[in-house]
Design a protein around this motif. Structure first.
Motif, PDB file in Angstrom:
ATOM      1  N   GLU A   9      -8.023  -0.623  10.506  1.00 40.12           N
ATOM      2  CA  GLU A   9      -6.602  -0.745  10.920  1.00 40.12           C
ATOM      3  C   GLU A   9      -6.535  -0.203  12.659  1.00 40.12           C
ATOM      4  O   GLU A   9      -7.262   0.542  12.906  1.00 40.12           O
ATOM      5  N   THR A  29      -0.037 -14.572  17.396  1.00 42.58           N
ATOM      6  CA  THR A  29       0.942 -15.067  16.539  1.00 42.58           C
ATOM      7  C   THR A  29       0.957 -16.703  16.331  1.00 42.58           C
ATOM      8  O   THR A  29       1.845 -17.095  15.532  1.00 42.58           O
ATOM      9  N   LEU A  60       1.912  -8.342  15.641  1.00 46.11           N
ATOM     10  CA  LEU A  60       1.134  -8.379  13.976  1.00 46.11           C
ATOM     11  C   LEU A  60       2.411  -8.600  13.035  1.00 46.11           C
ATOM     12  O   LEU A  60       2.273  -9.310  12.154  1.00 46.11           O
ATOM     13  N   ALA A  61       3.631  -8.000  13.250  1.00 41.90           N
ATOM     14  CA  ALA A  61       4.518  -8.309  12.440  1.00 41.90           C
ATOM     15  C   ALA A  61       5.156  -9.728  12.402  1.00 41.90           C
ATOM     16  O   ALA A  61       5.441 -10.200  11.306  1.00 41.90           O
ATOM     17  N   ALA A  63       3.128 -12.378  13.013  1.00 44.32           N
ATOM     18  CA  ALA A  63       2.100 -13.217  12.493  1.00 44.32           C
ATOM     19  C   ALA A  63       2.104 -12.832  11.140  1.00 44.32           C
ATOM     20  O   ALA A  63       1.395 -14.003  10.193  1.00 44.32           O
ATOM     21  N   SER A  64       2.453 -11.802  10.453  1.00 44.52           N
ATOM     22  CA  SER A  64       2.464 -11.788   9.278  1.00 44.52           C
ATOM     23  C   SER A  64       3.791 -11.979   8.242  1.00 44.52           C
ATOM     24  O   SER A  64       3.895 -11.962   7.054  1.00 44.52           O
ATOM     25  N   LYS A  66       6.725 -10.570   8.711  1.00 48.44           N
ATOM     26  CA  LYS A  66       7.394  -9.353   8.516  1.00 48.44           C
ATOM     27  C   LYS A  66       8.627  -9.246   9.141  1.00 48.44           C
ATOM     28  O   LYS A  66       9.548  -8.202   8.886  1.00 48.44           O
TER      29      LYS A  66
END
Length: 70
Positions: A9, A29, A60-61, A63-64, A66
């Motif tokens: 992580e 993304t 990262l948020a 891309a996921s 969220k």
């Protein structure tokens, strides 16, 4: 004993680091710079008059899935 970057992580410092939109954030993304400016403008920071960036945490948020669009 070296650890592969992909196997762990990101650290707090890495998540808070600013990355340039091109090529880093675009690759993470899979969105174009125009789409990032259109939908996620509040997360974009001006790095210089011609360059923009975003925190790795936000990329990262996105891309996921969220992080919601504006």
């Amino acid at each position: 004993m070296s650890t592969d970057v992909q196997d762990r992580e990101p650290t707090f410092i890495e998540l808070e680091s600013l990355k340039p939109l091109r090529p880093d954030i675009e690759a993470i993304t899979s969105l174009s710079i125009d789409s990032l400016h259109r939908y996620y403008a509040k997360y974009i920071v001006k790095l210089s008059p011609r360059r923009s960036g975003m925190k790795l945490r936000h990329a990262l948020a996105i891309a996921s899935g969220k992080l919601s669009k504006d």
